[in-house]
Design a protein around this motif. Structure first.
Motif, short mmCIF file in Angstrom:
data_model
loop_
_atom_site.label_atom_id
_atom_site.label_comp_id
_atom_site.label_asym_id
_atom_site.label_seq_id
_atom_site.Cartn_x
_atom_site.Cartn_y
_atom_site.Cartn_z
N SER A 30 4.79 78.65 56.51
CA SER A 30 4.16 79.86 56.55
C SER A 30 5.32 80.86 55.97
N THR A 31 4.88 81.62 54.62
CA THR A 31 5.96 82.41 54.28
C THR A 31 5.23 83.60 53.79
N THR A 32 5.84 84.77 53.82
CA THR A 32 5.37 86.16 53.28
C THR A 32 6.27 86.62 52.40
N TYR A 54 7.68 89.88 50.86
CA TYR A 54 7.61 91.37 51.14
C TYR A 54 7.73 92.15 49.68
N HIS A 90 1.18 93.95 58.16
CA HIS A 90 2.12 93.03 56.83
C HIS A 90 3.27 94.01 56.88
N ALA A 92 6.95 81.52 64.41
CA ALA A 92 6.21 82.07 63.34
C ALA A 92 6.50 83.24 62.38
N ALA A 93 6.94 84.19 63.26
CA ALA A 93 7.55 85.37 62.64
C ALA A 93 8.89 84.96 61.91
N ARG A 115 9.51 82.16 60.42
CA ARG A 115 9.20 81.68 59.01
C ARG A 115 8.76 82.62 58.01
N ARG A 116 8.20 83.54 58.27
CA ARG A 116 7.56 84.47 57.72
C ARG A 116 8.62 85.36 56.66
#
Length: 535
Positions: free
Chosen positions: A2-4, A6, A77, A158-159, A161-162
């Motif tokens: 899982s990535t974000t 930005y 987000h 999880a954070a 990975r984001r």
């Protein structure tokens, strides 16, 4: 994974580090909103960004919390990067921001924070607001903060990975182009690894300063000559591409026409000749990592005298007025001036080589002691920190970067990590991610490390003996020598200490001839007691 992606992030703190990271992250893609409790810092950061064609229009400044947070993406987000002083100042900023945070937001704390503070904030923010707080070591100083630091984030997987894709974009790259960033573990592990990095750095700084002092004050080398020596050392197999030696070349040889007095000495306009001999960053409480590392060594029962001696050297240097008064009482001679030795060119070259070996040995000692700290704390906390990952992250962008020093520890790290994996597979009691109980203690006994230390040991001993004969200052080098001697000693005078402890405290002891004497045994109290005198 899982990535974000930005497109805009917030940076809190626009001092020397924060302002540089504004430019670094802006060049990597996202727009930046920057806030600082000092409005002038915000203005400076924005002005710097506007002067850079790559960041023009990408950095906006804010001087109140509400407008700063409103400028960021939708709640849940948002990514905030902290670059603020550890302890109470960080708590105060976080308290002011908390009303504006929402579930799903992530905070990257890029300060040098005490890991327990990090874990306290992580627990509270996750429990009360669903906000992920990541303790991230940022290594390399403000220059690396501008061009690419070494990063050690630790916290919620999880954070991590984001945020990892963005961090990989801005991190330093090693010779193969690999980003010098990796999640090191849960909880406060990221800040803990950065703390130990700074402890190792401290040991290396002390050793290099002492070697410089021997070259300058006792061997009579001119500053430009010392710069050349450092340059040659950084090209040798053992110290190849050692960052602190590389910047030492610049420090020794840098001239500025605006400083110094022309015609006074060979030091004409050398900037270094104007620098006073005191380090105050620890004594004035603006830096905590060195102190914490020394305290952690005592708490975790790790012998780390190389790191500690350098720390205490810095503290001793801080109060120059007190030093001068004490020196008068002790009738200590001033630093030599003019010709310092009568060594022949051949003997001088031999001693310079012994100093190189001494420096290498002291750096080996500092690294060993630091890795032992990480290993034992990881074992106790169940963090599962990979020593190989630490070495990978330290390859570039940080103060302790050194190609061959890190190569020397690669097999040590690999064997430690393999032992942890085997321990977990065997279903050993305790944490599934913990290494064997004695893994940290046995790190110095690794054959590859032992061979490297044995090679450099004669030079270390010769350098310390030479320095002691001349009342030179070598606490870090001396501590590295004594650490090696004690770590590998077949017999220590501590037998007398053990007897005294038994005499007045009935603390018990092991006897020669026992299994413990023949094979080492566990670290535990002995079974024997002698009634030395009637109570």
């Amino acid at each position: 994974m899982s990535t974000t992606k930005y497109t805009k992030i917030g940076i809190v703190g626009a001092g020397s580090m924060g302002s540089m990271m504004c430019l670094l992250f802006a060049e990597a893609g996202p727009d930046i909103s920057v806030f600082d409790v000092k409005g002038e810092n915000v203005d400076t950061a924005v002005e710097m960004a506007e002067k850079n064609p790559k960041t023009q229009g990408k950095v906006k400044g804010y001087k109140d919390y509400e407008s700063f947070v409103v400028s960021l993406p939708a709640p849940g987000h948002r990514l905030l990067l902290f670059s603020i002083t550890h302890g109470q100042p960080a708590d105060a900023v976080l308290d002011a921001l908390r009303p504006h945070l929402a579930r799903g937001d992530i905070i990257l704390d890029g300060g040098n924070e005490w890991y327990a503070n990090t874990e306290r904030r992580q627990a509270r923010l996750a429990r009360e607001q669903g906000v992920a707080y990541v303790g991230m070591g940022v290594s390399g100083g403000y220059q690396s903060a501008r061009h690419g630091p070494s990063l050690t984030p630790g916290g919620d997987p999880a954070a991590l990975r984001r945020v990892l894709p963005l961090l990989e974009a801005v991190a330093a790259k090693d010779a193969r182009g690999t980003p010098c960033v990796a999640p090191v573990g849960p909880g406060g592990s990221g800040h803990y690894v950065k703390m130990v990095h700074n402890g190792i750095e401290q040991g290396m700084l002390g050793a290099i300063a002492e070697v410089w002092g021997l070259l300058r004050f006792n061997l009579g080398c001119e500053l430009d000559e010392i710069g050349e020596i450092f340059k040659q050392w950084s090209e040798t197999p053992e110290l190849k591409k050692t960052f602190l030696l590389d910047i030492g070349v610049d420090i020794c040889q840098k001239r500025d026409p605006s400083v110094g007095q022309a015609g006074v000495s060979d030091n004409d306009h050398h900037v270094l000749s104007t620098v006073l001999d005191k380090v105050v960053q620890d004594a004035d409480d603006t830096e905590g990592t060195g102190m914490w590392t020394v305290a952690e060594a005592a708490r975790l029962h790790i012998s780390a005298p190389t790191i500690a001696a350098s720390h205490f050297l810095r503290l001793a240097s801080a109060d120059r007025a007190a030093r001068l008064k004490i020196g008068e009482s002790l009738k200590l001679p001033p630093p030599p001036v003019g010709p310092r030795t009568t060594l022949s060119a051949q003997d001088k070259a031999l001693f310079v080589e012994e100093l190189r070996q001494a420096l290498y040995a002291a750096c080996l000692a500092a690294f060993t002691q630091g890795l032992q700290l990480i290993a034992r704390q990881s074992d106790r906390e169940g963090w599962g920190v990979s020593l190989a990952t630490c070495l990978k992250v330290w390859r570039a962008g940080c103060i302790i970067a050194s190609d061959r020093l890190l190569d020397a520890f690669a097999p040590v790290a690999a064997d430690f990590d393999a032992a942890r994996t085997a321990n977990a597979a065997d279903g050993a009691p305790g944490s599934a991610t913990s290494a064997p109980r004695d893994a940290a203690a046995t790190l110095p006994a690794h054959p590859r490390l032992g061979a490297a230390l044995a090679h450099a040991f004669p030079g270390l001993r010769a350098a310390v003996l030479w320095a002691l004969a001349r009342d030179a200052h070598v606490p870090t080098l001396g501590a590295a020598l004594e650490w090696a001697k004690c770590a590998g000693a077949g017999a220590l005078p501590t037998m007398f200490m053990e007897a005294q402890l038994d005499w007045f405290g009935a603390h018990r002891f092991e006897r020669w001839g026992s299994d413990a004497a023949r094979f080492g045994g566990e670290v535990r109290k002995g079974g024997a007691h002698y009634e030395w005198a009637p109570a």
